[in-house]
Enzyme design. Structure first.
Site, short mmCIF file in Angstrom:
data_model
loop_
_atom_site.label_atom_id
_atom_site.label_comp_id
_atom_site.label_asym_id
_atom_site.label_seq_id
_atom_site.Cartn_x
_atom_site.Cartn_y
_atom_site.Cartn_z
N GLU A 161 -38.29 16.76 -44.39
CA GLU A 161 -37.27 17.14 -43.43
C GLU A 161 -36.41 15.92 -43.07
O GLU A 161 -36.91 14.93 -42.55
CB GLU A 161 -37.98 17.67 -42.17
CG GLU A 161 -37.08 17.92 -40.98
CD GLU A 161 -37.89 18.33 -39.74
OE1 GLU A 161 -39.13 18.46 -39.84
OE2 GLU A 161 -37.27 18.52 -38.69
N ASP A 207 -41.78 17.65 -39.17
CA ASP A 207 -42.28 17.17 -37.88
C ASP A 207 -43.16 18.22 -37.22
O ASP A 207 -43.04 19.41 -37.49
CB ASP A 207 -41.10 16.84 -36.95
CG ASP A 207 -40.59 15.43 -37.21
OD1 ASP A 207 -41.43 14.55 -37.48
OD2 ASP A 207 -39.35 15.22 -37.14
N ASP A 212 -42.97 19.66 -34.51
CA ASP A 212 -42.29 20.28 -33.36
C ASP A 212 -41.71 21.62 -33.79
O ASP A 212 -41.91 22.07 -34.90
CB ASP A 212 -41.20 19.35 -32.82
CG ASP A 212 -40.18 19.00 -33.89
OD1 ASP A 212 -40.18 19.65 -34.96
OD2 ASP A 212 -39.38 18.06 -33.68
N ASP A 226 -38.65 22.62 -34.42
CA ASP A 226 -37.72 22.54 -35.54
C ASP A 226 -38.46 22.41 -36.86
O ASP A 226 -38.15 23.07 -37.85
CB ASP A 226 -36.79 21.33 -35.39
CG ASP A 226 -35.49 21.73 -34.72
OD1 ASP A 226 -35.32 22.95 -34.47
OD2 ASP A 226 -34.67 20.82 -34.44
#
Ligand code: 1YM
Length: 640
Positions: A430, A503, A505, A507
């Protein structure tokens, strides 16, 4: 063990039989992991389902008890209690203690036979700490008990009376912790299959309840009078159907019952699932082939007859007519032949003709009687045909590109030097900055890096031709080397491990879901063969003295700290996102094969995965928003 039991020749053979199961459980239930643990429940439920298929039982209850024992109860005839002529002990005990003799006596009837052909009861007994069987029959209640791998501790005993109308069998068992890696039952896993069994056996009600906590719950009851039609409605619930009615066709010949339910939706994926005697035939077989052949033929005939397809037009293909189709095919067969390596294919050739006849007659009639719906369906298949032609061109462009130097497409993929796929891996990363660190921190011999800029296209909402015009997706396809669709070839996969690095999180979670949707829809065999992994960047770094320890979550952090000498000083740092780590950190925490932690993406249940992906990625925004809010970690019962 009860003292009044005298062992004879027969008993000794029995114990030897069950001992064999304990020595090599894998031979009987596949594995001794969490899957094998659940297998025990299926073996017992199968006997109740057989009783329902025979027409004697309409309610089954499953309870996970405190301590992870399980109780299965049905209102069938009750296992026979008389003395069994071959063993000299009651039939109930025979079914539970004699390996291979527990199958149904006499032929005829449909059996669930998920591999063990109704002999599962003795296998469950062999692998259990204890088993209790209670039979309600002829106004009496009988009970027998076993312990430690099937040793009888209470022969079948009359323990009371009941109303003569009350009949049935209740079995409770506790899996032996010496055999299984885990003893914890998963409610979701049981629920998903129980719901499926209820869909596949119309009118049968099945209740499941979890009694492990102290909450007073009545559990959930699944009962579908519409059977597989309701299954199709359920699978389409987060999609947009393009016609109202669910088409449901049924026929029977020589004791073989064949049934199909279908509805088209506005999407581009097909969800076609087939079953034989309640077992999912993953690799299809004659029942599915009969329907597919008839579907293509009937739609072509209708389109030509109504002049929607002109004389010069090419015929629609099998792929064209299945776009956006949700279909359940269910066959009940007294003598099914399962073929293929995983026995996931129905081989009986007589079923092909029956399926074709039942389907073509019924579907032709549906089209004639419902011209509005017929037009909508045919138009959809013709659009799919045009997209197929466009996609072919796009694929040719992608393929021509792949013939060029692989390092050169878009300049994005940093490939590895090694060419032997068995030791190569690709990290899909990412963001460009994490991608940059990953390139510096990798082992360039075996690790390739593909950075993703922004979010990739949601293939749940795009047809293959549009997906193929997406730069990121084309790069992925080319990098993998397998091709897609009809040209897909698993043996051409260029990396043994495909590692999604995002990540921890919301997103990152979203990007992971988008990638998994792409892999699941376009490269499913790669997922099924276990090539896909999620990297797990650590959340905390604990320093004490010269030691640096990375941990994945709060629990690991706490238990690690608890393990330290209370007099040592330590320093805890919360880790940054991937993009903020330097090459060295990224290497140590996430990439180095000796230190990193990868999570393998597995899909246990393709049908449930399908439903979850359409819920997550389909037209409806609300379920997705809710899901991501509730569960940034991602889907629990799919283990992704
Ligand atoms: C909770 C588990 O085992 N139910 C059950 C099992 C059997 C019968 C009914 C049954 C079958 C038949 C005749 C028959 C079984 N019977 C046998 C065997 N529930 C559960 N309910 N009468 C009753 O198939 O002819 C094996 S299983 F072999 F004894 F007939």
């Amino acid at each position: 063990m009860a003292e009044n039991l005298h062992y004879n020749e027969n008993d000794i053979q029995v114990l030897e039989g069950l001992e064999a199961v304990r020595k090599r459980p894998g031979m009987y239930i596949g594995t001794t992991d969490v899957k094998g643990l659940h297998h025990l429940v299926w073996e017992i439920i199968d006997n109740s389902i057989d009783e329902a298929l025979a027409g004697y039982c309409n309610h089954i209850e499953v309870v996970i008890n405190k301590g992870n024992s399980v109780t299965v109860k049905d209102n069938g005839r009750g296992i026979p209690v008389g003395i069994h002529p071959k063993t000299g002990i009651s039939t109930v005990e025979t079914v539970y203690t004699v390996l291979h003799a527990g199958g149904k006596f006499g032929e005829g009837g449909y059996k669930v036979s998920g591999g063990l052909h109704g002999v599962g009861a003795s296998v469950v007994n062999a692998l259990s700490k204890w088993v209790t069987v209670t039979v309600y029959k002829d106004g009496k209640i009988y009970e027998t008990k076993f312990e430690n791998g099937g040793k009888t501790v209470q022969k079948l005993t009359e323990i009371g009376t009941c109303e003569p109308e009350r009949t049935g069998t209740t079995v409770s068992f506790k899996p032996d912790p010496d055999i299984f890696d885990t003893d914890i039952y998963d409610y979701e896993t049981l629920k998903v299959r129980i719901r499926e069994l209820a869909f596949l056996n119309k009118g049968l009600s099945i209740t499941i309840r979890d009694d492990r906590d102290d909450k007073d719950t009545t559990g959930e009851t699944f009962k579908y009078d519409g059977g597989i039609s309701e299954y199709v409605r359920y699978l389409n619930q987060n999609k947009t159907p393009i016609h109202n009615e669910i088409i449901h066709l049924e026929g029977e010949e020589d004791g073989i019952i064949f049934e199909v339910a279908m509805q088209y939706n506005s999407g581009y994926q097909d969800s076609i699932y087939s079953f034989v005697n309640n077992i999912n035939t993953h690799d299809g077989g004659t029942h599915e082939e009969g329907v597919r052949r008839a579907l293509t033929r009937v739609i072509n005939n209708y389109a030509r007859k109504t002049n929607m397809l002109k004389e010069k037009d090419e015929s629609l293909t099998g792929d064209d007519v299945k776009e956006g189709l949700t279909m359940i095919v269910s066959c009940k067969h007294p003598n099914p032949q399962f073929e293929g390596q995983t026995k996931g294919r129905l081989g009986n050739s007589e079923v092909r003709k029956l399926a074709d006849n039942v389907f073509s007659t019924g579907f032709e009639r549906f089209l004639m009687e419902n011209p509005t719906e017929a037009k909508i369906i045919v138009e959809k298949t013709m659009t799919a045909a045009r997209a197929r032609v466009a996609a072919k061109k796009a694929r040719e462009v992608a393929r021509r590109k792949s013939d060029l130097d692989i390092v050169n497409f878009g300049g994005k993929l940093e490939d590895c030097k090694e060419k032997d796929p068995s030791i190569c891996e690709i990290f899909i990363v990412e963001g460009d900055s994490a991608g940059g660190s990953a390139v510096k921190g990798r082992d360039s011999m075996t690790q390739a890096i593909l950075p993703l800029r922004g979010k990739i296209l949601n293939v749940e909402k795009a047809r293959i031709d549009r997906a193929l015009s997406n730069e990121e997706i084309r790069t992925i396809i080319t990098a993998f080397g397998t091709g897609i669709g009809q040209e897909f070839d698993l043996s051409k996969l260029r990396y043994n491990k495909i590692i999604i690095m995002t990540d921890a999180d919301v997103d990152g979670s979203h990007i992971r879901v988008l990638l998994l949707t792409l892999f699941y829809r376009f490269f499913r065999p790669i997922v099924e063969a276990g090539h896909v992994y999620a990297a797990q960047p650590p959340l905390f770094c604990i320093k004490h003295g010269k030691t640096i320890k990375y941990v994945l979550n709060e629990q690991e952090r706490d238990s690690y700290i608890a393990s330290l000498n209370p007099n040592t000083k330590y320093d805890i740092k919360r880790m940054k996102g991937l993009g903020e780590m330097d090459a060295e950190e990224l290497n140590v925490t996430t990439m180095d094969i000796n230190q990193r932690v990868l999570r393998k993406i597995t899909v246990d249940d393709a049908i449930e995965a399908d439903a979850v992906f359409s819920k997550l990625m389909g037209e409806e925004v609300e379920p997705r928003r809710k899901f991501i809010e509730e569960n940034a970690q991602f889907v629990k019962n799919l283990d992704i």
